[in-house]
Design a protein around this motif. Structure first.
Motif, PDB file in Angstrom:
ATOM      1  N   THR A   3      44.827  42.337  41.615  1.00 14.00           N
ATOM      2  CA  THR A   3      45.725  41.200  41.436  1.00 14.00           C
ATOM      3  C   THR A   3      46.244  40.812  42.815  1.00 14.00           C
ATOM      4  OG1 THR A   3      47.823  42.396  41.208  1.00 14.00           O
ATOM      5  CG2 THR A   3      46.497  42.149  39.211  1.00 14.00           C
ATOM      6  N   THR A  31      48.967  41.737  35.725  1.00 20.15           N
ATOM      7  CA  THR A  31      48.802  43.179  35.507  1.00 20.15           C
ATOM      8  C   THR A  31      48.843  43.491  34.016  1.00 20.15           C
ATOM      9  OG1 THR A  31      49.925  43.543  37.611  1.00 20.15           O
ATOM     10  CG2 THR A  31      49.677  45.446  36.167  1.00 20.15           C
ATOM     11  N   ASP A  71      46.791  46.456  42.802  1.00 20.65           N
ATOM     12  CA  ASP A  71      47.806  45.402  42.811  1.00 20.65           C
ATOM     13  C   ASP A  71      48.083  44.929  44.225  1.00 20.65           C
ATOM     14  OD1 ASP A  71      48.697  44.629  40.213  1.00 20.65           O
ATOM     15  OD2 ASP A  71      49.546  46.632  39.936  1.00 20.65           O
TER      16      ASP A  71
HETATM   17 MG   LIG Z   1      51.450  42.705  38.697  1.00 18.13          MG
END
Ligand SMILES: [Mg+2]
Ligand SMILES: Nc1ncnc2c1ncn2[C@@H]1O[C@H](COP(=O)(O)OP(=O)(O)OP(=O)(O)O)[C@@H](O)[C@H]1O
Length: 419
Positions: A283, A180, A239
């Motif tokens: 991610t 991230t 995420d």
């Molecule tokens: Mg992350």
């Protein structure tokens, strides 16, 4: 030579069969005999045609077939076969040469495109890639803060180019490996606003796409995070994508195409066009090449190959010991290089123990930085390790990590105690 002899194979069995090279080179030569349907076979050492021939006889086809089999078992290869092999090797290097040429052409084309795009002088550089700044309209509140300690490693160039080319980028890897923060730091340096959506239980399809609601007696549509990012040209980081519900993955699939548009069915099939600055990132901890670790990230779904193929997927390993020591010193300037190196070595040992399955938990860069920070506050390695490490893992893992720490601290203090 007897031209009436039958052609027994496509190319015939005539020719030289070789084994070894140089002084130990040995050969059999097969040629058509003067006698119909018969073959002459000769045997010798060194180069065929020069030197003594120690066997010279005539055989029929059955006999010859048996000999050919035997020679093959003994490692003899026909000269033609060797030539094929040499040609394959040459083709391999020819391919490499061709590829090099294609790479050059592509680089020139890319540079021409970049020149056309007229990268402004205030462009930020990520690795060796020049990136245009975001449009002026980006609200500063959405632009992440620059972390001067962030270290862009060798992998940065490829991903930065993907961003320039508007590819969808997925970063996979263990927790705290810098996925991230990589995207945030590229955005911070180029002034792009970033929106984040976490798929681990918090984001519903309504949050993601949008929903109708009643406001002041009126029914109004509220855009979800995806259409907001697409319309306004923000970067959207999804995420923990491997925890997303299927309805979200289905919506995403359409948007994943280059310049893919979003269809808001709930809003009478309104089409949302992507702003030129819009970028999409994801991610995941346990997708693709990380699937073997799904037991560590409970509830993670397998993302199917068709879906993964719509992304460029980068596997983020932890930083090397040297890189991590550098990050520590940059993040916490009071830390001396010697301490940073020892801490990075401890983290590396813990990760190696995790890879051997001696530890059930891994050791993230996030954890390491936090431990070092507490160490600077308390001046006490063990006390700092309590909240940063030990309290987060099982008693067995804590014991093993403690012994790894002791081992390093003793060695590096140079107090002569060997462990
Ligand atoms: Mg992350
Ligand atoms: N290359 C780096 N340079 C400097 N700091 C780094 C680097 N990589 C990771 N870090 C540090 O590690 C912290 C954790 O990184 P980040 O949050 O990006 O991990 P992540 O891979 O997204 O983890 P998760 O899977 O848990 O979301 C960052 O806040 C940063 O402090």
């Amino acid at each position: 030579m007897n031209t009436q002899a039958p052609a027994v194979h496509d190319n015939g069995p005539e020719g030289v069969y070789l084994r070894g090279s140089g002084a130990v080179r040995e050969w059999w030569r097969v040629s058509l005999s003067e006698r119909a349907h018969m073959f002459r076979i000769e045997h010798g050492h060194g180069a065929a045609g020069s030197g003594a021939v120690d066997i010279d006889t005539v055989v029929d086809l059955d006999n010859l077939e048996a000999k050919l089999l035997k020679w093959r078992r003994e490692g003899f290869v026909s000269e033609a076969g060797r030539e094929d092999e040499a040609r394959a090797v040459a083709a391999g290097s020819r391919f490499a040469v061709e590829l090099q040429r294609a790479v050059e052409l592509e680089r020139e084309a890319r540079e021409a495109r970049a020149a056309n795009r007229s990268v402004p002088p205030e462009a930020a550089h990520i690795g060796s890639v020049a990136m245009s700044p975001a449009p002026q309209s980006t609200p500063p509140a959405l632009v992440p803060r620059v972390n001067d300690a962030y270290l862009f490693t060798a992998r940065a160039d490829d991903i930065a180019l993907d961003i320039v080319e508007n590819r969808r980028v997925m970063l996979i890897g263990h927790t705290g490996s810098g996925k991230t923060s990589f995207i945030e730091q590229v955005a911070a340096r180029t002034g792009h606003g970033v929106l984040r959506a976490n798929m681990n239980g918090q984001t519903t399809i309504g949050d993601f796409v949008g929903f109708w609601t009643v406001k002041g007696g009126e029914t109004v549509w509220v855009d979800g995070v995806l259409p907001v990012a697409m319309r306004e040209g923000y970067w959207l980081i999804i995420d923990e994508l491997d925890f997303a519900e299927p309805s979200i993955l289905a919506v995403l699939t359409a948007v994943l195409e280059p310049n893919g548009r979003l269809l808001l069915k709930e809003r009478g099939n309104e089409i949302v066009e992507p702003h030129p600055s819009f970028r999409l990132f994801a991610t995941a901890n346990a997708a693709g090449a990380m699937s073997a670790y799904r037991h560590l990230y409970q509830g993670a779904n397998l993302l199917n190959e068709a879906f993964l193929d719509r992304w460029r997927v980068y596997l983020f390993d932890y930083l090397s010991k040297e890189e991590e020591a550098e990050v520590l010193v940059r993040t916490l300037p009071s830390l001396t290089p010697a301490i940073a190196q020892t801490l990075a070595a401890i983290a590396a040992d813990c990760r190696a123990a995790f890879a051997r399955e001696d530890l059930a938990s891994t050791f993230s860069t996030r954890r390491l930085i936090d431990w070092a920070e507490l160490m600077l506050r308390t001046g006490d390695v063990e006390r700092a390790a309590g909240p940063a490490i030990y309290a987060k893992v099982s008693a067995e893992d804590a014991a093993l990590i403690r012994s790894i720490i002791r081992h390093h601290a003793i060695f590096d203090a140079g107090d002569g105690v060997s462990g």
